[in-house]
Design an enzyme around this catalytic site. Structure first.
Site, mmCIF file in Angstrom:
data_model
loop_
_atom_site.group_PDB
_atom_site.id
_atom_site.type_symbol
_atom_site.label_atom_id
_atom_site.label_comp_id
_atom_site.label_asym_id
_atom_site.label_seq_id
_atom_site.Cartn_x
_atom_site.Cartn_y
_atom_site.Cartn_z
ATOM 1 N N TYR A 144 70.118 28.606 67.923
ATOM 2 C CA TYR A 144 69.176 29.337 68.406
ATOM 3 C C TYR A 144 68.466 29.945 67.037
ATOM 4 O O TYR A 144 69.027 30.364 66.054
ATOM 5 C CB TYR A 144 69.814 30.627 69.176
ATOM 6 C CG TYR A 144 68.973 31.837 69.476
ATOM 7 C CD1 TYR A 144 67.811 31.474 70.428
ATOM 8 C CD2 TYR A 144 69.058 33.212 69.194
ATOM 9 C CE1 TYR A 144 66.878 32.587 71.120
ATOM 10 C CE2 TYR A 144 68.258 33.976 69.383
ATOM 11 C CZ TYR A 144 67.249 33.702 70.371
ATOM 12 O OH TYR A 144 66.493 35.018 70.651
ATOM 13 N N ASP A 239 68.899 29.168 58.573
ATOM 14 C CA ASP A 239 68.989 30.407 59.546
ATOM 15 C C ASP A 239 70.164 31.166 59.052
ATOM 16 O O ASP A 239 71.100 30.586 59.985
ATOM 17 C CB ASP A 239 68.463 29.995 60.850
ATOM 18 C CG ASP A 239 68.542 31.416 61.905
ATOM 19 O OD1 ASP A 239 69.015 32.523 61.167
ATOM 20 O OD2 ASP A 239 68.185 31.271 62.642
ATOM 21 N N LYS A 267 70.471 40.852 61.243
ATOM 22 C CA LYS A 267 71.761 41.291 61.808
ATOM 23 C C LYS A 267 72.388 42.188 60.571
ATOM 24 O O LYS A 267 71.929 43.397 60.428
ATOM 25 C CB LYS A 267 72.767 40.156 62.085
ATOM 26 C CG LYS A 267 71.920 39.667 63.412
ATOM 27 C CD LYS A 267 72.775 38.874 64.488
ATOM 28 C CE LYS A 267 71.823 38.425 65.721
ATOM 29 N NZ LYS A 267 71.711 37.088 66.020
HETATM 30 C C1 LIG Z 1 69.991 36.594 66.263
HETATM 31 C C2 LIG Z 1 69.693 35.384 65.800
HETATM 32 C C3 LIG Z 1 68.223 35.187 65.716
HETATM 33 C C4 LIG Z 1 67.322 36.279 66.137
HETATM 34 O O1 LIG Z 1 67.467 37.651 65.543
HETATM 35 P P1 LIG Z 1 66.750 38.992 66.414
HETATM 36 O O2 LIG Z 1 67.099 39.865 65.491
HETATM 37 O O3 LIG Z 1 67.592 38.720 67.731
HETATM 38 O O4 LIG Z 1 65.364 38.347 66.726
HETATM 39 C C5 LIG Z 1 67.925 34.140 64.695
HETATM 40 N N1 LIG Z 1 68.656 33.300 64.487
HETATM 41 C C6 LIG Z 1 70.240 33.485 64.693
HETATM 42 C C7 LIG Z 1 71.066 32.425 64.037
HETATM 43 C C8 LIG Z 1 70.706 34.495 65.417
HETATM 44 O O5 LIG Z 1 71.957 34.424 65.679
#
Ligand SMILES: *Cc1c(COP(=O)(O)O)cnc(C)c1O
Length: 430
Positions: A144, A239, A267
């Protein structure tokens, strides 16, 4: 447990907010109950609107690595708030946090702050396309990368739990430039990346998958990915929205010693406030406006409260022994959890990298999306409800990570293990 206050709030919320929530997984549909509304939190503990108390393993989906309402973060944010919450102009704190990020992550020479992980990945892909002049994005099934159009192809937990294949509202014309391939499958990866017809701009990957549950990279997978992308002039994007500052101070890239071209963060670097960031080689980052032609902007980007929370969080993470203690605690907990599974005879696969872990209700090893799909989601749903009633707050989906935080005490973990043992036994009674 009495959930009547939460139920009332949920009824009200559903009238004016789609599904009653501002992010779909929160609605708890895949675990067959209504969400509890959180009133407040401190350290490892959450209290809901009915006054029920929980040990938190969601950690706001990752950010709260030092626990909730940490006094140093609260103080930093309060101080920042008293000096003005947004100016739409540069502030010294942006340099402070940027320096910390550049110092911590070996591949980042320049970094741009945004407001969410979604913004970070969306911008990184735009930049990779601008840099290479190519179109196609390669991603991996079950990973994701936020909810931007290009990523809503086999996109892990949220989409998955709702049973939506991609999403209506995303034009075919956009998704056709995204190719999703199996995680941890080196031969499909090589074949795809060498495909002459594909005009590949970048590969984006969660270096440890966290959004199909915790699925670590198999030895050689990230190495081969780095080797191929370098050879073919494809931009490699890690990511690290979850993994950045989660495993250690240097992210997965330091942990596995593989340097991507671009990195996305979020995060933890916001310490619980809305933040994202993307950064990497200066040669690529120099294409971002106003230095270069790739446009990306944000009214609240680099927001002083968010910067203050991020700086305060990273300062705590820098303290000697922080990760050693956290990771050792996670290690002990995982060991005992395996013991519980063994004693009760529950078929469960525990995947873990340091303080991120998922117990999949399956016998088979979980190494990619297909194998994650073998997990018994009905059993997870029942386990979730039993744990919630026992004061343990897990993610409301089988395909998410349980996070160990520095705030969790031995008592918290002891209680969690006892509840887990009780829950597993109960699941096996039927
Ligand atoms: C949470 C997450 C996102 C998206 O971040 P948001 O702040 O919710 O938009 C993107 N990549 C990864 C791996 C994530 O866990």
């Amino acid at each position: 447990m009495d959930f009547s206050a939460s139920s009332k709030l949920f009824e009200l919320a559903k009238k004016i907010i789609p599904g009653g929530v501002n992010s779909p997984v929160r609605a708890c549909r895949s675990v067959g109950c209504d969400p509890v509304f959180i009133a407040r939190a401190s350290g490892s503990t959450l209290w809901d609107a009915d006054g029920n108390e929980y040990v938190d393993f969601v950690s706001s989906w990752g950010p709260m690595i030092v626990g909730h309402a940490h006094p140093e973060i609260v103080a930093a944010v309060s101080l920042a708030a008293a000096s003005g919450t947004s100016f739409g102009a540069p502030t010294p704190k942006e340099i402070d946090l940027a320096s910390m990020v550049v110092e911590a992550l070996p591949s980042i020479e320049k970094v741009r702050f945004v407001n969410s992980g979604t913004e970070a990945t969306m911008s990184a892909v735009r930049l990779a396309r601008g840099y290479t002049g190519r179109k196609v994005v390669i991603k991996f099934d079950g990973c994701y990368h936020g909810h931007a159009d290009s990523f809503l192809v086999k996109a892990g937990s949220g989409v998955l739990t709702l049973g939506i294949p991609g999403s209506p509202g995303v034009p075919e014309d956009i998704v056709k430039h995204t190719v999703s391939i199996p995680y941890n499958d080196v031969s499909v990866m090589e074949r795809t990346l060498r495909d002459k017809v594909l005009d590949i701009a970048c590969v984006i990957v969660e270096p440890i998958a966290g959004n199909m549950g915790c699925v670590p990279p198999q030895p050689g997978f990230l190495e081969k990915l780095r080797e191929l992308t370098s050879e073919l002039g494809i931009v490699l994007i890690f990511d690290e929205v979850i993994t950045g500052f989660r495993l250690g101070y240097g992210g997965a890239q330091h942990y596995y010693n593989i340097l991507p071209d671009l990195t996305c963060l979020g995060k933890i670097i916001g310490g619980g406030l809305p933040v994202g960031a993307y950064g990497g080689k200066a040669e690529i980052m120099n294409l971002v406006a106003p230095d270069g032609p790739v446009y990306q902007a944000g009214t609240l980007s680099g927001n002083p409260l968010a910067m203050a929370a991020g700086i305060a969080t990273l300062k705590i993470l820098q303290k000697p022994g922080f990760y050693e203690q956290l990771n050792a605690k996670a290690d002990r907990f995982a060991d005992e959890l395996r013991g519980v599974a063994k004693r009760t005879g529950m078929d469960v696969r525990l995947n873990r990298v340091e303080s991120m872990m998922t117990s999949f209700f399956t016998k088979e090893p979980v190494t990619h999306f297909e194998s994650a799909m073998h997990a018994d989601t009905k059993r997870y749903a029942q386990h979730y409800r039993q744990m919630l009633n026992g004061g343990i707050y897990l993610a409301p989906s089988q395909f998410e990570v349980a996070f160990i935080s520095a705030a969790q005490s031995d008592d918290d973990l002891e209680k969690t293990l006892k509840m887990t043992e009780w829950s597993f036994k109960k699941l096996l009674e039927k």
